[in-house]
Design an enzyme around this catalytic site. Structure first.
Site, mmCIF file in Angstrom:
data_model
loop_
_atom_site.group_PDB
_atom_site.id
_atom_site.type_symbol
_atom_site.label_atom_id
_atom_site.label_comp_id
_atom_site.label_asym_id
_atom_site.label_seq_id
_atom_site.Cartn_x
_atom_site.Cartn_y
_atom_site.Cartn_z
ATOM 1 N N GLU A 103 0.822 -1.202 0.000
ATOM 2 C CA GLU A 103 0.000 0.000 0.000
ATOM 3 C C GLU A 103 0.862 1.260 0.000
ATOM 4 O OE1 GLU A 103 -0.261 -1.771 4.230
ATOM 5 O OE2 GLU A 103 0.275 -2.377 2.196
ATOM 6 N N CYS A 129 -0.850 -2.302 7.950
ATOM 7 C CA CYS A 129 -0.352 -2.238 9.317
ATOM 8 C C CYS A 129 -0.614 -0.839 9.868
ATOM 9 C CB CYS A 129 1.140 -2.555 9.358
ATOM 10 S SG CYS A 129 2.177 -1.303 8.580
ATOM 11 N N CYS A 132 1.378 1.919 8.122
ATOM 12 C CA CYS A 132 0.901 2.317 6.795
ATOM 13 C C CYS A 132 -0.423 3.060 6.874
ATOM 14 C CB CYS A 132 0.763 1.094 5.899
ATOM 15 S SG CYS A 132 2.340 0.467 5.262
#
Length: 219
Positions: A103, A129, A132
């Protein structure tokens, strides 16, 4: 499922085969399929992750997890850098990894091209996560559709990422592709995608009755 057979010189297909032929994935499934395709480019030996950013139903960027540009790829070296070099007890120690998450790569690729992702949806094979999520929030991502919930290197599921998404005001939902969508995708990939299909003289799919609605396309 027997897709088609020859009966008295004519092509006939079962009702199940016709249903599969005429099946169209939802928009969410369509973009998740693209994210899964992006994942095959991964250079991570731990797991493959693919992401697609969509704005107004248009793909604006894609990404997959792998080493930063110019760094050796774990797939080329045949081992996980963080676990093999930095040590086995490195779960959650992202500063020890030379990889960029899928991402983050998707957001970065859009930034390099001057493309705004504000208000967009991230389709990703693995939920982002917590680290991110901060990047997604700053970039203006409004929605995240993920296939697998985020877990640690030891396989332990955590809810930090979900809490971070909630706090950032980013909508999120899990999506599993339907069995029919998976079967159709596998068939389209395995076969010549644009091979002409059997069509009866009346214009309807072979062995199919009249339909009340038809979709456009290249004939």
């Amino acid at each position: 499922m027997e897709p088609e057979r020859i009966v008295e010189g004519k092509v006939e297909r079962s009702e199940e085969a016709l249903a599969l032929e005429l099946h169209r994935p939802s928009w969410d499934e369509y973009f998740m399929l693209l994210a899964k395709l992006a994942a095959i480019r991964t250079t991570c030996v731990s797991r493959a992750v693919g992401s697609v950013i969509v704005v107004d139903r248009q793909v604006v960027s894609t990404g997959y997890n792998g080493s930063v540009p110019g760094a050796p790829h774990c797939s080329d070296e045949g081992r996980c850098y963080k676990r093999g070099v930095a040590g086995p007890e490195t779960s959650g120690r992202y500063e020890l990894s030379r990889a960029v998450h899928a991402e983050a790569n998707a957001v970065g690729m859009a930034a390099r091209r001057g493309i705004s992702v504000k208000g967009g949806t991230l389709y990703t094979t693995l939920a982002p996560c917590a680290t991110c999520v901060k990047l997604l929030s700053s970039a203006g991502i409004a929605r995240v559709v993920y296939e697998k919930a985020y877990d640690t290197c030891e396989g332990q599921t955590t809810d930090d990422w979900a809490q971070a998404l909630d706090e950032a005001g980013i909508k999120h939902e899990q999506l599993s592709l339907s069995a029919m969508t998976i079967e159709k995708a596998l068939r389209v990939i395995a076969e010549e995608t644009s091979r002409r299909k059997p069509v009866a003289p009346d214009g309807f799919p072979a062995a199919a009755g009249p339909r009340t609605a038809r979709s456009g396309g290249q004939g």
